[in-house]
Motif scaffolding. Structure first.
Motif, PDB file in Angstrom:
ATOM      1  N   UNK A  10      22.530 102.278 -76.666  1.00 10.57           N
ATOM      2  CA  UNK A  10      23.808 101.869 -76.073  1.00 10.57           C
ATOM      3  C   UNK A  10      23.755 100.426 -75.600  1.00 10.57           C
ATOM      4  N   UNK A  11      24.825  99.711 -75.878  1.00 11.67           N
ATOM      5  CA  UNK A  11      24.930  98.329 -75.417  1.00 11.67           C
ATOM      6  C   UNK A  11      24.288  97.299 -76.309  1.00 11.67           C
ATOM      7  N   UNK A  12      23.700  97.732 -77.427  1.00  7.14           N
ATOM      8  CA  UNK A  12      23.032  96.795 -78.323  1.00  7.14           C
ATOM      9  C   UNK A  12      24.058  95.899 -79.004  1.00  7.14           C
ATOM     10  N   UNK A  13      23.668  94.649 -79.236  1.00  8.55           N
ATOM     11  CA  UNK A  13      24.542  93.697 -79.912  1.00  8.55           C
ATOM     12  C   UNK A  13      24.226  93.696 -81.400  1.00  8.55           C
ATOM     13  N   UNK A  14      25.042  94.403 -82.160  1.00  2.08           N
ATOM     14  CA  UNK A  14      24.839  94.518 -83.601  1.00  2.08           C
ATOM     15  C   UNK A  14      25.217  93.214 -84.290  1.00  2.08           C
ATOM     16  N   UNK A  15      24.261  92.653 -85.022  1.00  2.00           N
ATOM     17  CA  UNK A  15      24.446  91.339 -85.636  1.00  2.00           C
ATOM     18  C   UNK A  15      25.611  91.316 -86.618  1.00  2.00           C
ATOM     19  N   UNK A  16      25.689  92.332 -87.479  1.00  2.00           N
ATOM     20  CA  UNK A  16      26.731  92.349 -88.505  1.00  2.00           C
ATOM     21  C   UNK A  16      28.119  92.478 -87.895  1.00  2.00           C
ATOM     22  N   UNK A  17      28.270  93.375 -86.916  1.00  2.00           N
ATOM     23  CA  UNK A  17      29.571  93.580 -86.287  1.00  2.00           C
ATOM     24  C   UNK A  17      30.010  92.346 -85.511  1.00  2.00           C
ATOM     25  N   UNK A  18      29.055  91.698 -84.843  1.00  2.00           N
ATOM     26  CA  UNK A  18      29.397  90.492 -84.092  1.00  2.00           C
ATOM     27  C   UNK A  18      29.760  89.351 -85.042  1.00  2.00           C
ATOM     28  N   UNK A  19      29.046  89.257 -86.154  1.00  2.00           N
ATOM     29  CA  UNK A  19      29.337  88.200 -87.126  1.00  2.00           C
ATOM     30  C   UNK A  19      30.730  88.398 -87.723  1.00  2.00           C
ATOM     31  N   UNK A  20      31.088  89.645 -88.015  1.00  2.00           N
ATOM     32  CA  UNK A  20      32.414  89.939 -88.549  1.00  2.00           C
ATOM     33  C   UNK A  20      33.490  89.537 -87.552  1.00  2.00           C
ATOM     34  N   UNK A  21      33.264  89.846 -86.278  1.00  2.00           N
ATOM     35  CA  UNK A  21      34.222  89.480 -85.230  1.00  2.00           C
ATOM     36  C   UNK A  21      34.366  87.973 -85.128  1.00  2.00           C
ATOM     37  N   UNK A  22      33.241  87.263 -85.162  1.00  2.00           N
ATOM     38  CA  UNK A  22      33.277  85.807 -85.048  1.00  2.00           C
ATOM     39  C   UNK A  22      34.024  85.177 -86.220  1.00  2.00           C
ATOM     40  N   UNK A  23      33.769  85.650 -87.427  1.00  2.00           N
ATOM     41  CA  UNK A  23      34.424  85.068 -88.597  1.00  2.00           C
ATOM     42  C   UNK A  23      35.931  85.326 -88.580  1.00  2.00           C
ATOM     43  N   UNK A  24      36.335  86.527 -88.170  1.00  2.00           N
ATOM     44  CA  UNK A  24      37.771  86.808 -88.071  1.00  2.00           C
ATOM     45  C   UNK A  24      38.408  85.976 -86.963  1.00  2.00           C
ATOM     46  N   UNK A  51      33.746  82.318 -65.127  1.00  2.00           N
ATOM     47  CA  UNK A  51      33.426  80.912 -65.364  1.00  2.00           C
ATOM     48  C   UNK A  51      33.409  80.093 -64.079  1.00  2.00           C
ATOM     49  N   UNK A  52      34.362  80.374 -63.178  1.00  2.00           N
ATOM     50  CA  UNK A  52      34.412  79.569 -61.944  1.00  2.00           C
ATOM     51  C   UNK A  52      33.610  80.162 -60.791  1.00  2.00           C
ATOM     52  N   UNK A  53      32.907  81.271 -61.043  1.00  3.60           N
ATOM     53  CA  UNK A  53      32.025  81.835 -60.028  1.00  3.60           C
ATOM     54  C   UNK A  53      32.698  82.769 -59.045  1.00  3.60           C
ATOM     55  N   UNK A  54      33.968  83.106 -59.264  1.00  2.57           N
ATOM     56  CA  UNK A  54      34.639  84.060 -58.377  1.00  2.57           C
ATOM     57  C   UNK A  54      33.946  85.411 -58.439  1.00  2.57           C
ATOM     58  N   UNK A  55      33.497  85.814 -59.617  1.00  6.22           N
ATOM     59  CA  UNK A  55      32.713  87.039 -59.814  1.00  6.22           C
ATOM     60  C   UNK A  55      31.499  86.684 -60.663  1.00  6.22           C
ATOM     61  N   UNK A  56      30.522  87.595 -60.680  1.00  8.62           N
ATOM     62  CA  UNK A  56      29.275  87.323 -61.395  1.00  8.62           C
ATOM     63  C   UNK A  56      29.285  87.831 -62.831  1.00  8.62           C
ATOM     64  N   UNK A  57      29.884  89.007 -63.039  1.00  8.13           N
ATOM     65  CA  UNK A  57      29.950  89.618 -64.360  1.00  8.13           C
ATOM     66  C   UNK A  57      31.395  89.964 -64.691  1.00  8.13           C
ATOM     67  N   UNK A  58      31.654  90.120 -65.976  1.00  3.07           N
ATOM     68  CA  UNK A  58      32.985  90.521 -66.400  1.00  3.07           C
ATOM     69  C   UNK A  58      32.919  91.414 -67.620  1.00  3.07           C
ATOM     70  N   UNK A  59      34.047  92.074 -67.880  1.00  2.00           N
ATOM     71  CA  UNK A  59      34.211  92.877 -69.097  1.00  2.00           C
ATOM     72  C   UNK A  59      35.345  92.247 -69.885  1.00  2.00           C
ATOM     73  N   UNK A  60      35.091  91.920 -71.149  1.00  2.00           N
ATOM     74  CA  UNK A  60      36.129  91.318 -71.972  1.00  2.00           C
ATOM     75  C   UNK A  60      35.914  91.689 -73.430  1.00  2.00           C
ATOM     76  N   UNK A  61      36.862  91.302 -74.282  1.00  2.00           N
ATOM     77  CA  UNK A  61      36.693  91.452 -75.727  1.00  2.00           C
ATOM     78  C   UNK A  61      35.934  90.235 -76.236  1.00  2.00           C
ATOM     79  N   UNK A  62      35.175  90.422 -77.288  1.00  2.00           N
ATOM     80  CA  UNK A  62      34.402  89.309 -77.837  1.00  2.00           C
ATOM     81  C   UNK A  62      35.312  88.160 -78.263  1.00  2.00           C
ATOM     82  N   UNK A  63      36.477  88.461 -78.815  1.00  2.00           N
ATOM     83  CA  UNK A  63      37.397  87.402 -79.235  1.00  2.00           C
ATOM     84  C   UNK A  63      37.852  86.558 -78.049  1.00  2.00           C
ATOM     85  N   UNK A  64      38.055  87.194 -76.883  1.00  2.00           N
ATOM     86  CA  UNK A  64      38.434  86.448 -75.677  1.00  2.00           C
ATOM     87  C   UNK A  64      37.328  85.494 -75.256  1.00  2.00           C
TER      88      UNK A  64
END
Length: 395
Positions: free
Chosen positions: A238-252, A348-361
């Motif tokens: 769980x939580x692994x960053x799959x190279x192929x899926x991330x590459x597909x997201x980046x290219x799109x 980004x501005x340090x209001x919080x330490x971690x966040x949840x977002x979509x990779x495209x965001x």
């Protein structure tokens, strides 16, 4: 009664989606025909008979159009809908795949447009809007099995959604904290996926934004996104960053994210995965068998979600409720999304330490000058589908 149901549904979905308004600026194919044999789609014809003769009847089984035919027809009629808040890129990629213009109708934060047929191919998240369309609990539309879906994963245009991220600087300065946070969060996600009903109850306790029934439905569907990859394979890490899926997201993302600023657009075109993610923190966290990473550099941290409390984020609430963060020496505050500051800006501005977002965001934010870093990919497949009424697209 139906008007009342629509009203309730509109309120429910609007609550869930209002957060997107503040975040918008940051932003194979199954062509086989599906045979329909249920009562609502089966046609019976009979021959003319004279009095006293036995009627000769035959049953004609109708079939739903292929995905390609559905997309082309809906697009030609201008009835493909999306919210246009970050996951329209998958819709645009699908339209491109079938040779259609990448335009779409602006879809409201409810499914009324789908209900009244002004949108015949509507965007829906499997764990949210699709449940409201199909189910019969309070606030839902109760279409049951009279609808079909086109899945972005099956179509080869899926983009990864919910991840955990922080700034690159925070990760470098607080490696023990980052690994401890990932470890406890993944422990929470593991428990949530193994016990989705209990996880839904926990989220509801923490201030659910939807009904208990819808929360339960969401948990069961979110489990599938966490435990299954874009190719339909079971995920064991769980939580692994799959190279192929991330590459597909980046290219799109590079192809469909439109940035007005020339410098940002140029940076987007040159982005690599190393510009948006670092796998070493997840690897360090999951390699541990006891969750001991040394003294956390920062023991009190905050994570900002993308939307309001719901089972979409059940792993964090479970980790909080079960004391998993306490076990690794962290005091964690989970805050809702939907305020004046988006999760990418807040991190980004340090209001919080971690966040949840979509990779495209995250990709769009880094193109615009932020230095955010994905440290874990929670959702392993896209939760976006296009939903349609079967009887609208019958052969």
């Amino acid at each position: 009664m139906k008007d009342m149901r629509r009203c309730k549904a509109k309120k429910m979905v609007a609550i869930l989606m209002v957060a997107t308004l503040t975040m918008a600026s940051l932003a194979g194919c199954s062509s086989n025909k599906k045979e329909i044999t249920s009562n609502q789609t089966q046609e019976t014809t009979s021959t003319d008979t004279k009095a006293g003769e036995t009627a000769d009847t035959s049953t004609e089984v109708r079939a739903v159009m292929s995905n390609e035919e559905i997309v082309k027809l809906a697009a030609s009629e201008g009835k493909v809908g999306n919210w246009g808040l970050g996951n329209e890129y998958e819709i645009q990629a699908l339209l491109t795949k079938y040779g259609q213009p990448i335009t779409y109708l602006s879809q409201a934060f409810d499914m009324d447009g789908f209900d009244d047929d002004s949108i015949t191919l509507a965007s829906a998240m499997t764990y949210n809007e699709l449940g409201l369309v199909k189910n019969s609990y309070d606030g839902a539309y109760n279409y049951s099995d009279t609808v079909g879906t086109i899945d972005m994963n099956d179509e080869g245009v899926a983009m990864l959604e919910d991840n955990i991220f922080c700034t690159r600087a925070f990760a470098e300065q607080n490696p023990n904290t980052v690994k401890a946070f990932i470890y406890a969060s993944m422990k929470g996600w593991k428990y949530a996926c193994e016990n989705p009903e209990e996880a839904a109850e926990i989220v509801y306790k923490y201030g659910s934004s939807v009904s208990a029934e819808h929360q339960s439905y969401m948990a069961s569907e979110v489990k599938k996104l966490v435990e299954t990859d874009i190719n339909g394979n079971t995920v064991t890490e769980l939580g692994k960053m799959d190279e192929a899926a991330m590459s597909q997201t980046l290219e799109l993302a590079k192809k469909y994210i439109a940035l007005d600023d020339k410098a940002a657009a140029d940076k987007l075109s040159k982005l690599t995965l190393d510009d948006v993610r670092d796998t070493s923190y997840w690897e360090g966290a999951t390699a541990s068998t006891d969750g001991k990473f040394g003294t956390p550099e920062k023991a009190s941290v905050t994570i900002q979600l993308k939307w309001l409390p719901q089972a979409q984020f059940m792993g964090y609430y479970v980790a909080l409720e079960k004391g998993y963060y306490d076990e690794v020496g962290l005091e964690v505050n989970v805050v809702s999304g939907g305020g004046d500051i988006s999760e990418t800006t807040a991190v980004s501005n340090g209001t919080v330490d971690f966040g949840v977002t979509w990779l495209a965001n995250l990709i769009a934010a880094n193109s615009g000058g932020m230095d955010l870093l994905e440290i874990s990919q929670v959702y392993q497949r896209s939760g976006l589908v296009l939903v349609y009424k079967l009887d609208t697209f019958m052969k």
